[in-house]
Design an enzyme around this catalytic site. Structure first.
Site: not given
Length: 593
Positions: A294, A434-436, A441
């Site tokens: 992230r 991506y990555e949340g 977030q």
């Protein structure tokens, strides 16, 4: 074709004028002398501009192809990967024990920005490997570390992270991939994972997949998830490669951007896997990788914004269009360059002030990681945990917006592929997802991170800002007006938003969650405001000391004044939106949308 120039001078300014790295008590920072960091950054900048950047368009136009289960990367990628490996860049900040150079994470972050700006799709192959290696380093057994890390640190073997499945993204408790225990202590992994970056390719001898799966008979939901090491090719006891494992690429996704990276559907058919960490504690191990990823994705937002800005700036200086309303600036030519026009200046200043502020923010965040890991500082660990969703969410949202602004400077040419600007916008878009996804977030920030450890870390952040203001106010009227007062007001807005959540979130959680996205952006703006106040102070100190490079520091002050005057006041708008609560957000029934 677009070009890229590594911002090494600006990185040196942040490292030495702003962060004062050599004066830090973080182990290893005393070695980060300006000549040393400068040499590293110059070499990384050279490979970025001369090797990686020319392949960016190649990767975008050619993409990856799947042939008989093997993914072919774009022309030139394999040769470039070998050059990156030979330079030792993948292991820059990894332990010497496993072949790395053991430099601080802050140096890996600075180099990572250059690599990502020059070729994001390419850099993901080594970036994901770094994250997977970090997870094994943190949670693996000694045997696992000895087996996998030397080859992963060198990028002879690459790594991936496998979370998402066709029916579940963020809600990982719904996953169906199964792990069946075997008599020898291994597991048979069966299931399908999607959106797996670098899942299959032709640039490494082996690919080490880290796969989330549920052990048969384990707890339901997220509490039953474990993490497994699943090599593409099994590794023999002597470290040599053995039989092909039951893992294959079923498809390459056709995507909006990052075409040079192979985003794969991965099929696991009773593949042999080895537990990484504890049973049913897979999320704890995976978060080691996800948090690093992230931060890296936040850096990607900055990187794409910066390279797009660089090219927009050159175009604005070169393209003749219209006349300056205050008088011709190019009287011998048919028109003046675009850069004379206030609206173009506004756009370029938005881009420049964001990129330079974001760079300082990311490098500061990297020092917090070094402080947490190298000094075992729990407070630093708590602070970077709080800031991680801000770095990821805010920098990728705004970074994407800045690529659009850069594209807009080109007018119609920005929409034509041969000029290359659309690639930056298309590549930057994935970083928001991506990555949340960034909405997640924001929920993580407001729903979890603010209250973490009793709110200790957010209060520490406010105290840090307050202390900076108190220590530096009243020394210079211009600095107070341009930097201190805007930062003070923005910090008050952020605190007021936090107070609103405390007073209204308990009786109706939607009041907090409806404002979470605004809060994430508000937090990001305050962080950049703090960075600009620190950079403004460093620039003023240099000028007061009679620097020989006055133009650089005067430019830095002017850019900072722009951010504080034109961007930071947006915190008031975010606060006003937050304080309307959830009523208007939740007013419609689902059927009425």
């Amino acid at each position: 074709m677009p070009t890229y120039t590594a911002p090494t001078k600006d990185m040196q300014f942040v490292l030495h004028d702003v962060l004062n790295v050599t004066k830090s008590d973080i182990p290893g920072y005393d070695e980060l002398e300006a000549d040393f960091t400068g040499a590293i950054l110059e070499e990384a900048g050279k490979i970025s501009s001369e090797v990686l950047a020319p392949l960016n368009v190649v990767g975008d136009t050619e993409g990856c192809t799947l042939e008989n289960g093997v993914v072919r990367t774009p022309k030139g990628f394999k040769e470039a990967f070998e050059q990156v490996k030979e330079g030792g860049w993948p292991g820059l900040d990894m332990p010497e024990q496993y072949g790395g150079q053991n430099m601080p994470y802050v140096m890996g972050t600075a180099v990572g920005e250059m690599f990502s700006a020059s070729n994001q799709a390419f850099t993901m192959y080594q970036g994901l490997t770094h994250g997977a290696a970090s997870a094994i380093l943190a949670h693996g057994t000694e045997q696992q570390k000895d087996t996998y890390l030397p080859k992963m640190v060198s990028c002879d073997w690459t790594g991936t992270m496998n979370l998402t499945e066709p029916h579940c993204g963020t809600d990982l408790g719904m996953m169906r991939t199964k792990a069946e225990p075997q008599a020898d202590g291994s597991y048979k992994i069966s299931g399908q994972k999607i959106f797996i970056s670098s899942g299959e390719h032709d640039m490494a001898d082996n690919i080490i997949h880290l796969v989330l799966a549920k052990i048969t008979g384990g707890p339901e939901g997220i509490k039953g998830v474990s993490l497994f090491i699943v090599p593409k090719i099994l590794v023999n006891d002597d470290g040599s490669l053995g039989a092909r494992n039951g893992v294959s690429c079923g498809k390459i996704e056709e995507k909006m951007g990052i075409h040079g990276n192979s985003t794969c559907v991965m099929n696991y058919d009773e593949a042999t896997g080895y537990l990484l960490g504890e049973e049913h504690k897979g999320m704890r191990a995976m978060f080691t990788m996800m948090n690093e990823a992230r931060l890296g994705v936040g850096m990607q937002g900055l990187a794409q914004a910066d390279v797009a800005y660089q090219n927009a700036l050159e175009y604005a200086k070169d393209r003749l269009q219209g006349r300056d309303v205050t008088g011709a600036k190019n009287p011998d030519g048919p028109a003046d360059p675009l850069i004379v026009h206030p609206d173009i200046r506004r756009s370029l200043m938005d881009q420049k002030s964001f990129a330079e502020g974001a760079r300082a923010f990311v490098l500061w965040g990297a020092t917090l990681i070094d402080q947490a890991h190298r000094s075992k500082d729990k407070d630093a660990d708590g602070l970077i945990s709080l800031l991680t969703p801000v770095i990821k969410g805010f920098l990728t949202d705004v970074g994407y917006d800045m690529t659009i602004k850069a594209q807009q400077v080109y007018g119609g040419h920005g929409y034509i592929e041969e000029w290359g600007m659309s690639q930056y916008t298309r590549d930057a878009r994935i970083a928001m997802i991506y990555e949340g996804a960034n909405g997640v977030q924001a929920l993580d920030l407001v729903g979890r991170k603010l209250a973490q450890d009793g709110g200790k870390h957010v209060m520490a952040f406010f105290e840090m800002v307050k202390s900076f203001i108190k220590e530096n106010a009243g020394k210079d009227a211009d600095y107070d007006r341009d930097f201190i007062e805007p930062l003070k007001q923005a910090s008050k807005d952020l605190q007021a938003a936090g107070m609103y959540f405390m007073q209204n979130g308990m009786k109706n959680p939607n009041n907090a969650l409806a404002g979470s996205y605004d809060f994430m952006h508000m937090f990001g703006q305050v962080c950049l405001g703090l960075m600009w106040a620190r950079m403004g102070l460093a620039a003023k100190t240099a000028l007061d000391g009679g620097t020989s490079d006055a133009a650089f520091y005067e430019t830095k002050l002017a850019t900072g004044r722009y951010y504080m005057a034109r961007q930071l006041p947006m915190t008031a708008t975010h606060l006003a939106r937050i304080e309307t609560g959830a009523e208007t957000v939740m007013a419609l029934d689902a059927a009425n949308f």
